[in-house]
Scaffold this motif. Sequence first.
Motif, mmCIF file in Angstrom:
data_model
loop_
_atom_site.group_PDB
_atom_site.id
_atom_site.type_symbol
_atom_site.label_atom_id
_atom_site.label_comp_id
_atom_site.label_asym_id
_atom_site.label_seq_id
_atom_site.Cartn_x
_atom_site.Cartn_y
_atom_site.Cartn_z
ATOM 1 N N UNK A 109 40.364 27.987 55.550
ATOM 2 C CA UNK A 109 39.785 27.851 54.324
ATOM 3 C C UNK A 109 39.857 29.053 53.687
ATOM 4 N N UNK A 110 40.168 28.919 52.163
ATOM 5 C CA UNK A 110 40.177 30.148 51.382
ATOM 6 C C UNK A 110 39.249 29.976 50.143
ATOM 7 N N UNK A 111 39.095 31.231 49.763
ATOM 8 C CA UNK A 111 38.183 31.311 48.527
ATOM 9 C C UNK A 111 38.693 32.579 47.484
ATOM 10 N N UNK A 112 38.765 32.177 46.299
ATOM 11 C CA UNK A 112 39.213 33.307 45.497
ATOM 12 C C UNK A 112 38.339 33.121 44.355
ATOM 13 N N UNK A 113 37.963 34.471 43.756
ATOM 14 C CA UNK A 113 37.055 34.522 42.678
ATOM 15 C C UNK A 113 37.307 35.625 41.883
ATOM 16 N N UNK A 114 38.256 35.268 40.711
ATOM 17 C CA UNK A 114 38.722 36.178 40.026
ATOM 18 C C UNK A 114 37.782 36.072 38.561
ATOM 19 N N UNK A 115 37.473 37.298 38.249
ATOM 20 C CA UNK A 115 36.556 37.386 37.071
ATOM 21 C C UNK A 115 37.419 38.278 35.778
ATOM 22 N N UNK A 116 37.143 38.078 34.621
ATOM 23 C CA UNK A 116 37.996 38.557 33.534
ATOM 24 C C UNK A 116 36.915 39.431 32.824
ATOM 25 N N UNK A 117 37.048 40.586 32.561
ATOM 26 C CA UNK A 117 35.926 41.582 31.996
ATOM 27 C C UNK A 117 35.885 41.184 30.499
ATOM 28 N N UNK A 118 34.978 40.772 29.897
ATOM 29 C CA UNK A 118 34.888 40.847 28.435
ATOM 30 C C UNK A 118 34.721 41.977 27.669
ATOM 31 N N UNK A 119 34.154 42.927 28.430
ATOM 32 C CA UNK A 119 34.081 44.378 28.044
ATOM 33 C C UNK A 119 35.551 44.906 27.684
ATOM 34 N N UNK A 120 36.472 44.793 28.862
ATOM 35 C CA UNK A 120 37.778 45.193 28.733
ATOM 36 C C UNK A 120 38.532 44.547 27.771
ATOM 37 N N UNK A 121 38.380 43.114 27.624
ATOM 38 C CA UNK A 121 39.375 42.160 26.870
ATOM 39 C C UNK A 121 38.915 42.406 25.457
#
Length: 291
Positions: free
Chosen positions: A94-106
Amino acid sequence: MRKSLVALSVLAATALPSLANAADYSDDIHKNDYKWMQFNLMYAVNELPGESDHDYLEMEFGGRSGIFDLYGYVDVFNLTNSKSSDKNGAEKMFMKFAPRLSLDAMTGTDLSFGPVQELYIATLFEYSGNAGYTGLVTDADGKPVLDENGKAQFTGSNGVNNAKIGLGSDIMVPWLGKIGFNVYSFYDMNAKDWNGYQVSTNWFKPFYTFANGSFLSYQGYIDYQFGMDKKVAGLNTSNGGAMFNGLYWHSDHYAIGYGLKAYKDVYGLKDGGFAGKTSGVAHYFSLSYKF
């Protein structure tokens, strides 16, 4: 399965840059970069649904690079392939990936306000080792066909293949410090269906440090789903979730921990229905090595 020690490692607890200006990336988009990885040898007792006792190896990792904030893990079950294991004949991984993209940095803009340190486009992907189409077996009247244990039967691989997207944040709260807080819309990739929402939060709080630098931490998470369709009476509910509470000892390269996980109609499966027991508590024991 469908969980994790949300261990942010010693790095996350003690070596991150100051959060005072964490959301201001106008000077350097990589100023808060870091990474970590650890292996957890785990044993679960009464994991729900199914009240399963089993061993597994978890590779857990995370970090920050520019606009990306990442958490993930890969679990491998029944390491010795024992026929007596509760996971014998079941999915192996079983695998889980949770990438988040920073709105501040973008955007190059400090979007922090009040206790909110940073905002993200939050995503989460969950896959089992046999992630494929799942079909509920029904009789001529449309009722689920049960096996000898009274549980619903499925066609196909009965795998997990989910995607979630929404708004994420880092929030400062009393005592716990910085926590992650994300709100997702849930998409079942097997059924090709948007079905409800999920609120998730996680924390890592060192609360006692020994003379040699090792420390005790309270760490855990909450995942709660709501607004789901009750597709099959006796099988599904409109809401449900789990809360993990862990007590861990950490050194630079090792960790030992115990976690108590409380379930309530987990994954939106009705407790005592066709899925069996889906509410209650489970216990997790772990030995970790940090790279």
